[in-house]
Design a protein around this motif. Structure first.
Motif, PDB file in Angstrom:
ATOM      1  N   VAL A  93     -21.165  -4.516  24.904  1.00 44.96           N
ATOM      2  CA  VAL A  93     -21.901  -5.732  25.292  1.00 44.96           C
ATOM      3  C   VAL A  93     -23.222  -5.371  25.966  1.00 44.96           C
ATOM      4  CG1 VAL A  93     -19.785  -7.086  25.502  1.00 44.96           C
ATOM      5  CG2 VAL A  93     -20.700  -5.941  27.515  1.00 44.96           C
ATOM      6  N   LEU A  97     -25.781  -7.787  24.420  1.00 39.56           N
ATOM      7  CA  LEU A  97     -26.221  -8.950  25.193  1.00 39.56           C
ATOM      8  C   LEU A  97     -27.630  -8.758  25.736  1.00 39.56           C
ATOM      9  CD1 LEU A  97     -23.071  -9.912  27.306  1.00 39.56           C
ATOM     10  CD2 LEU A  97     -23.924 -10.989  25.214  1.00 39.56           C
ATOM     11  N   GLN A 100     -29.300 -10.883  31.480  1.00 40.72           N
ATOM     12  CA  GLN A 100     -28.850 -12.150  32.071  1.00 40.72           C
ATOM     13  C   GLN A 100     -29.267 -12.262  33.540  1.00 40.72           C
ATOM     14  OE1 GLN A 100     -24.599 -12.441  31.423  1.00 40.72           O
ATOM     15  NE2 GLN A 100     -24.808 -12.497  29.204  1.00 40.72           N
ATOM     16  N   GLY A 106     -28.410  -6.612  30.364  1.00 43.02           N
ATOM     17  CA  GLY A 106     -28.145  -6.154  29.010  1.00 43.02           C
ATOM     18  C   GLY A 106     -29.414  -5.712  28.307  1.00 43.02           C
ATOM     19  N   GLY A 108     -29.744  -5.938  24.763  1.00 40.57           N
ATOM     20  CA  GLY A 108     -29.990  -6.835  23.632  1.00 40.57           C
ATOM     21  C   GLY A 108     -30.600  -6.148  22.428  1.00 40.57           C
ATOM     22  N   ASP A 112     -25.037  -9.695  17.572  1.00 39.73           N
ATOM     23  CA  ASP A 112     -23.732  -9.992  18.163  1.00 39.73           C
ATOM     24  C   ASP A 112     -22.570  -9.460  17.339  1.00 39.73           C
ATOM     25  OD1 ASP A 112     -25.102 -11.233  20.143  1.00 39.73           O
ATOM     26  OD2 ASP A 112     -24.462 -13.279  19.660  1.00 39.73           O
ATOM     27  N   ALA A 115     -20.706  -5.998  18.005  1.00 44.68           N
ATOM     28  CA  ALA A 115     -20.017  -5.677  19.251  1.00 44.68           C
ATOM     29  C   ALA A 115     -18.690  -4.960  19.001  1.00 44.68           C
ATOM     30  CB  ALA A 115     -19.781  -6.949  20.068  1.00 44.68           C
ATOM     31  N   ASN A 167     -19.903 -14.855  29.209  1.00 43.44           N
ATOM     32  CA  ASN A 167     -20.765 -15.278  28.093  1.00 43.44           C
ATOM     33  C   ASN A 167     -20.823 -14.197  27.017  1.00 43.44           C
ATOM     34  OD1 ASN A 167     -21.408 -17.680  29.485  1.00 43.44           O
ATOM     35  ND2 ASN A 167     -23.092 -16.658  30.557  1.00 43.44           N
ATOM     36  N   LEU A 168     -19.648 -13.750  26.602  1.00 43.60           N
ATOM     37  CA  LEU A 168     -19.541 -12.653  25.649  1.00 43.60           C
ATOM     38  C   LEU A 168     -19.745 -13.130  24.223  1.00 43.60           C
ATOM     39  CD1 LEU A 168     -16.385 -10.953  27.186  1.00 43.60           C
ATOM     40  CD2 LEU A 168     -18.765 -10.273  27.493  1.00 43.60           C
ATOM     41  N   PRO A 169     -20.125 -12.226  23.314  1.00 42.34           N
ATOM     42  CA  PRO A 169     -20.252 -12.602  21.896  1.00 42.34           C
ATOM     43  C   PRO A 169     -18.915 -13.079  21.337  1.00 42.34           C
ATOM     44  CG  PRO A 169     -21.244 -10.453  22.320  1.00 42.34           C
ATOM     45  CD  PRO A 169     -20.498 -10.825  23.556  1.00 42.34           C
TER      46      PRO A 169
END
Length: 337
Positions: A93, A97, A100, A106, A108, A112, A115, A167-169
């Motif tokens: 993640v 991600l 945040q 993250g 990014g 997604d 993962a 708020n995970l994928p």
């Protein structure tokens, strides 16, 4: 006068060896007794929700036990599985991600959907590095995996910044939350992996080779078995299974905690050993290991239904490990120091 039967070492040890043949089934009566106690303690024990809940909570631990059982049958052990279940999804993640803010930093960098493959790849990498240090540099396996446990735990805390990641994928949480035919998908997956592993150990050449390696690595090498290669593959496979357990656990609870997997190695060894897998290698089955997991989980479930404080769980796990070692000493037919 009738001839007297000659007492040989084989005849003297025969009762132990015969008893050892049934060690893999020894927990079935225990499971039955726990079921009876559960019914007496609470009428909720036999409800579908409770039994499916026990099964769901057993899946992540079961995959770690599956990994440890395969490694122990080959005469090795891996303490770092406890950390792999947490650090693999954290790294995945972290790469997927976006930033945040104060909640999680993250990178990014990847989409997604990547993962899950990333998580499994991290697991494979951990197993490969452990295998290199143990098999190529000839370092002590216990110390290597203990060091890896500590190193990976620190990495997990550092990347997660000591807090839970939310708020995970959806790709990472699907398997832990989904239900197939009214049964959690994790249970179907876990059962399938145990069946595949048991079949491989019983019928495939490389599976049978694990018993030969665990029983006597030098004799296995003399017989033409590529010992280091097979052990390395098993170490990688074990770490991949631990990473997959991390995926199921993450999906089940919808987040990744900074201490995910902390302390699990004690339960893993407890379930594996009471399930009949020898600490000396070369003996045990995955069916026995699975009954070990179910025994631990049912004990916790019955205690919870009976209102026993969960603070006693760790004490009970330790007592079970010691009891299992005593049983192993008198049923395995092995000499132990």
């Amino acid at each position: 006068m009738a001839p007297t039967a000659e007492l040989t070492p084989r005849s003297i040890t025969r009762p132990r060896l015969e008893l050892a043949r049934y060690r893999d089934l020894s927990l079935l009566p225990v499971l039955l007794v726990l079921g009876v106690i559960g019914v007496i303690v609470s009428p909720a024990f036999l409800t579908a929700d409770n039994l499916l809940g026990v099964g769901q909570q057993s899946t992540e631990l079961s995959l770690l036990v599956l990994a440890q059982a395969l490694i122990m049958i080959a005469g090795r052990m891996d303490l770092s599985l406890e950390s792999t279940i947490g650090v693999a999804p954290v790294i995945a993640v972290w790469l997927v991600l976006p930033d945040q803010g104060s909640r999680f930093t993250g990178l990014g960098l990847l989409p997604d959907w990547s993962a899950v493959p990333l998580c499994l790849l991290v697991g494979a990498l951990i197993g490969a590095v452990n295998g290199f240090l143990i098999l190529k540099l000839r370092l002590n396996g216990f110390i290597v995996t203990l060091g890896a446990l500590t190193l990976l735990r620190g990495l997990q805390i550092a990347i997660s910044e000591g807090q839970s990641i939310v708020n995970l994928p959806s790709s990472l949480t699907y398997l832990g939350k989904a239900s197939w035919l009214g049964v959690p998908a994790a249970i179907w997956i876990c059962a399938t992996l145990f069946l595949a592993g048991g079949t491989a150990l019983a019928w495939l050449r490389h599976g049978r080779a694990l018993y030969a390696i665990g029983g006597n690595a030098e004799a296995a090498r003399a017989a033409g078995i590529r010992v280091d290669r097979i052990v390395w593959i098993v170490l990688i496979l074990g770490s991949v299974l631990a990473a997959f357990a991390g995926i199921l656990y993450t999906g089940h609870y919808g987040s990744i905690s900074a201490d995910q997997g902390n302390g699990w190695i004690f339960q893993v060894f407890a379930a594996t050993v009471i399930g009949g897998v020898s600490l000396n290698g070369g003996r045990g089955t995955l069916f026995g290991a699975l009954t070990g997991v179910l025994t631990l989980q049912l004990v916790v479930n019955v205690m919870t239904l009976a209102g026993v404080p969960p603070l006693w769980n760790q004490f009970l796990n330790g007592a079970i490990i010691i009891l299992a070692l005593i049983v192993s000493r008198f049923t395995s037919g092995e000499k132990q120091d």
